[in-house]
Design an enzyme around this catalytic site. Structure first.
Site, PDB file in Angstrom:
ATOM      1  N   GLY A  10       0.835  -1.209   0.000  1.00  0.00           N
ATOM      2  CA  GLY A  10       0.000   0.000   0.000  1.00  0.00           C
ATOM      3  C   GLY A  10       0.860   1.246   0.000  1.00  0.00           C
ATOM      4  N   ARG A  71       0.974  -4.763  -5.863  1.00  0.00           N
ATOM      5  CA  ARG A  71       0.942  -6.043  -5.138  1.00  0.00           C
ATOM      6  C   ARG A  71       1.094  -7.112  -6.206  1.00  0.00           C
ATOM      7  NH1 ARG A  71      -0.902  -4.406   0.055  1.00  0.00           N
ATOM      8  NH2 ARG A  71      -2.333  -2.660  -0.053  1.00  0.00           N
ATOM      9  N   ASP A 102       4.639  -5.328   5.853  1.00  0.00           N
ATOM     10  CA  ASP A 102       4.974  -6.705   6.217  1.00  0.00           C
ATOM     11  C   ASP A 102       5.179  -7.605   4.994  1.00  0.00           C
ATOM     12  OD1 ASP A 102       5.039  -8.856   8.382  1.00  0.00           O
ATOM     13  OD2 ASP A 102       3.483  -9.611   7.038  1.00  0.00           O
ATOM     14  N   THR A 124       4.364   2.127   5.738  1.00  0.00           N
ATOM     15  CA  THR A 124       2.941   1.755   5.759  1.00  0.00           C
ATOM     16  C   THR A 124       2.238   2.626   6.786  1.00  0.00           C
ATOM     17  OG1 THR A 124       1.354   0.042   6.417  1.00  0.00           O
ATOM     18  CG2 THR A 124       3.549  -0.206   7.286  1.00  0.00           C
ATOM     19  N   ASP A 126      -0.157   1.741   8.548  1.00  0.00           N
ATOM     20  CA  ASP A 126      -0.771   0.906   9.589  1.00  0.00           C
ATOM     21  C   ASP A 126       0.039   0.798  10.888  1.00  0.00           C
ATOM     22  OD1 ASP A 126      -2.847   0.401   7.838  1.00  0.00           O
ATOM     23  OD2 ASP A 126      -1.930  -1.420   7.038  1.00  0.00           O
ATOM     24  N   ASP A 128       2.005  -1.490  11.622  1.00  0.00           N
ATOM     25  CA  ASP A 128       1.814  -2.877  12.065  1.00  0.00           C
ATOM     26  C   ASP A 128       3.077  -3.719  11.941  1.00  0.00           C
ATOM     27  OD1 ASP A 128       1.853  -2.882   9.309  1.00  0.00           O
ATOM     28  OD2 ASP A 128       0.147  -4.222   9.054  1.00  0.00           O
ATOM     29  N   ARG A 170      -5.323  -2.436   9.487  1.00  0.00           N
ATOM     30  CA  ARG A 170      -5.374  -3.918   9.396  1.00  0.00           C
ATOM     31  C   ARG A 170      -5.657  -4.486  10.779  1.00  0.00           C
ATOM     32  NH1 ARG A 170      -1.434  -6.690   5.009  1.00  0.00           N
ATOM     33  NH2 ARG A 170      -2.024  -5.381   3.267  1.00  0.00           N
TER      34      ARG A 170
HETATM   35  P1  ATP Z   1       0.742  -2.671   3.412  1.00  0.00           P
HETATM   36  O1  ATP Z   1       0.969  -3.016   4.853  1.00  0.00           O
HETATM   37  O2  ATP Z   1       0.708  -1.191   3.201  1.00  0.00           O
HETATM   38  O3  ATP Z   1      -0.394  -3.387   2.771  1.00  0.00           O
HETATM   39  P2  ATP Z   1       2.613  -4.643   2.442  1.00  0.00           P
HETATM   40  O4  ATP Z   1       4.046  -4.539   2.083  1.00  0.00           O
HETATM   41  O5  ATP Z   1       2.274  -5.483   3.641  1.00  0.00           O
HETATM   42  O6  ATP Z   1       2.070  -3.148   2.604  1.00  0.00           O
HETATM   43  P3  ATP Z   1       1.514  -6.648   0.667  1.00  0.00           P
HETATM   44  O7  ATP Z   1       0.579  -6.516  -0.475  1.00  0.00           O
HETATM   45  O8  ATP Z   1       1.167  -7.585   1.774  1.00  0.00           O
HETATM   46  O9  ATP Z   1       1.773  -5.156   1.189  1.00  0.00           O
HETATM   47  O10 ATP Z   1       2.946  -7.126   0.100  1.00  0.00           O
HETATM   48  C1  ATP Z   1       3.565  -6.455  -0.980  1.00  0.00           C
HETATM   49  C2  ATP Z   1       4.123  -7.444  -1.948  1.00  0.00           C
HETATM   50  O11 ATP Z   1       5.180  -8.193  -1.348  1.00  0.00           O
HETATM   51  C3  ATP Z   1       3.162  -8.525  -2.439  1.00  0.00           C
HETATM   52  O12 ATP Z   1       2.295  -8.059  -3.428  1.00  0.00           O
HETATM   53  C4  ATP Z   1       4.137  -9.566  -2.972  1.00  0.00           C
HETATM   54  O13 ATP Z   1       4.630  -9.182  -4.247  1.00  0.00           O
HETATM   55  C5  ATP Z   1       5.280  -9.472  -1.969  1.00  0.00           C
HETATM   56  N1  ATP Z   1       5.173 -10.536  -0.962  1.00  0.00           N
HETATM   57  C6  ATP Z   1       4.324 -10.594   0.085  1.00  0.00           C
HETATM   58  N2  ATP Z   1       4.495 -11.728   0.800  1.00  0.00           N
HETATM   59  C7  ATP Z   1       5.479 -12.416   0.176  1.00  0.00           C
HETATM   60  C8  ATP Z   1       6.137 -13.664   0.428  1.00  0.00           C
HETATM   61  N3  ATP Z   1       5.813 -14.448   1.462  1.00  0.00           N
HETATM   62  N4  ATP Z   1       7.104 -14.052  -0.430  1.00  0.00           N
HETATM   63  C9  ATP Z   1       7.458 -13.277  -1.479  1.00  0.00           C
HETATM   64  N5  ATP Z   1       6.890 -12.087  -1.754  1.00  0.00           N
HETATM   65  C10 ATP Z   1       5.921 -11.651  -0.946  1.00  0.00           C
END
Ligand code: ATP
Length: 317
Positions: A10, A71, A102, A124, A126, A128, A170
């Site tokens: 995000g 994503r 995360d 982020t 959040d 979190d 979240r």
């Molecule tokens: P936000 O907290 O703002 O949503 P985020 O980094 O947690 O941000 P996610 O959509 O959960 O957002 O993760 C971003 C991207 O990281 C995913 O779209 C994917 O490409 C990659 N990703 C997430 N988990 C994994 C994993 N276990 N292994 C490899 N790549 C991952």
């Protein structure tokens, strides 16, 4: 060294100042810096852009991220990640700085396990992530929520209403708790401080009988249908109640001074770590000091809930 930087997950206000800091501190340390478009998908598609001082001019005050974010489900697949690594190696990129939440860190750890050097910056709204007191974007989102609740309070007070405000976060209640405390909310509901409907309605009845003109309830997303909750409160408490879901407005806007400074410190610290050849780690701020921890350790840590601040809400109500 040739360094790549990307934003993922995000978007969060402050990602641009973080990109700027990585680019400027990187160039000032004698590195070459490449921006990767649209998160991990840009790595897989080989969508790189060589950055100069000028590419990050006048972005400090801009919300969102100039590099774009995405994503990408396929990044869970090792073969897809190998394409990303091959693309970086093809143009001589030796390490990667990722700015995200995360999921972004999970992707970074997966690259680390495949032998590619990565550093994580927490971006982020959040808040979190463990391993840092604050993430980039959190304080700007908090300011946005506070401004919205102050406005809702005006209406709630004029009409003698109860107002429910749903925040993002979240599973993390930090936005709800700090916004609630800042606005003098009467009740705060988070994953850690569960909703007890009967108790809430009884307290609202007492509140009403004491002659209070309005009440604000701040609740984290994904807990309940807030519109149904508002209807039930209206029916049973004597307060007319309305719910407002703040949604994506919380993610936008110009980053606050606090987020700009945090982003600047973290981006510059990422370059310090690169200069010391320290990789596979996530940057954080703890007690106002820059720190770093291996991704693995961050995943195992518990994100501390803001218990003291939560308790303060009822003490000051
Ligand atoms: P936000 O907290 O703002 O949503 P985020 O980094 O947690 O941000 P996610 O959509 O959960 O957002 O993760 C971003 C991207 O990281 C995913 O779209 C994917 O490409 C990659 N990703 C997430 N988990 C994994 C994993 N276990 N292994 C490899 N790549 C991952």
């Amino acid at each position: 060294m040739k360094i790549a930087v990307l934003t993922s997950g995000g978007d969060a206000p402050g990602m641009n100042p973080a990109i700027r800091a990585v680019v400027r501190a990187g160039l000032n340390s004698g590195h070459e810096v490449y921006g990767v478009m649209d998160g991990y998908s840009g790595l897989v598609e080989g969508n790189f852009e060589k950055m100069s001082r000028k590419s990050v001019s006048e972005i400090l005050q801009k919300g969102g991220t100039i590099l774009g974010t995405a994503r990408m489900k396929d990044f869970h697949n090792k073969d897809v990640r190998q394409i990303a690594i091959d693309n970086m190696r093809k143009i001589g990129i030796e390490c990667l700085v990722v700015i995200g939440g995360d999921g972004t860190y999970r992707g970074a750890q997966a690259l680390t396990e495949m032998g590619f050097p990565v550093i994580g910056i927490p971006g982020t709204i959040d808040n979190d992530l463990a391993g840092t007191d604050f993430t980039i974007g959190f304080h700007t989102a908090l300011d946005t929520i506070v401004e919205a609740i102050d406005k809702l309070r005006d209406t709630a007070s004029s009409h003698q209403r109860c107002s429910i405000v749903e925040t993002m976060g979240r599973n993390c209640g930090d936005l709800a708790i700090m916004a609630g405390l800042s606005c003098g909310a009467e009740f705060i509901i988070t994953q850690e401080h569960k909703l007890n409907k009967n108790d809430l309605i009884e307290k609202l009845k007492v509140h009403k009988s004491e002659g209070r003109r309005n009440a604000i309830i701040v609740i984290t997303e994904n807990i309940t249908n807030v519109h149904e909750l508002a209807d039930e409160i209206t029916e049973k408490s004597g307060f007319a109640c309305r719910a407002t879901v703040l949604g994506y407005v919380q993610r936008g806007g110009s980053p606050s001074a606090e987020d700009r400074i945090l982003a600047g410190r973290m981006g510059s610290f990422a370059i310090d770590l690169i200069n010391n050849q320290t990789f596979g780690v996530a940057i954080g701020v703890m007690n106002s000091k820059m720190i770093y921890l291996p991704f693995e350790e961050v995943f195992q840590m518990k994100n501390e809930s803001m218990e003291e601040l939560y308790q303060l809400v009822s003490k000051l109500s």
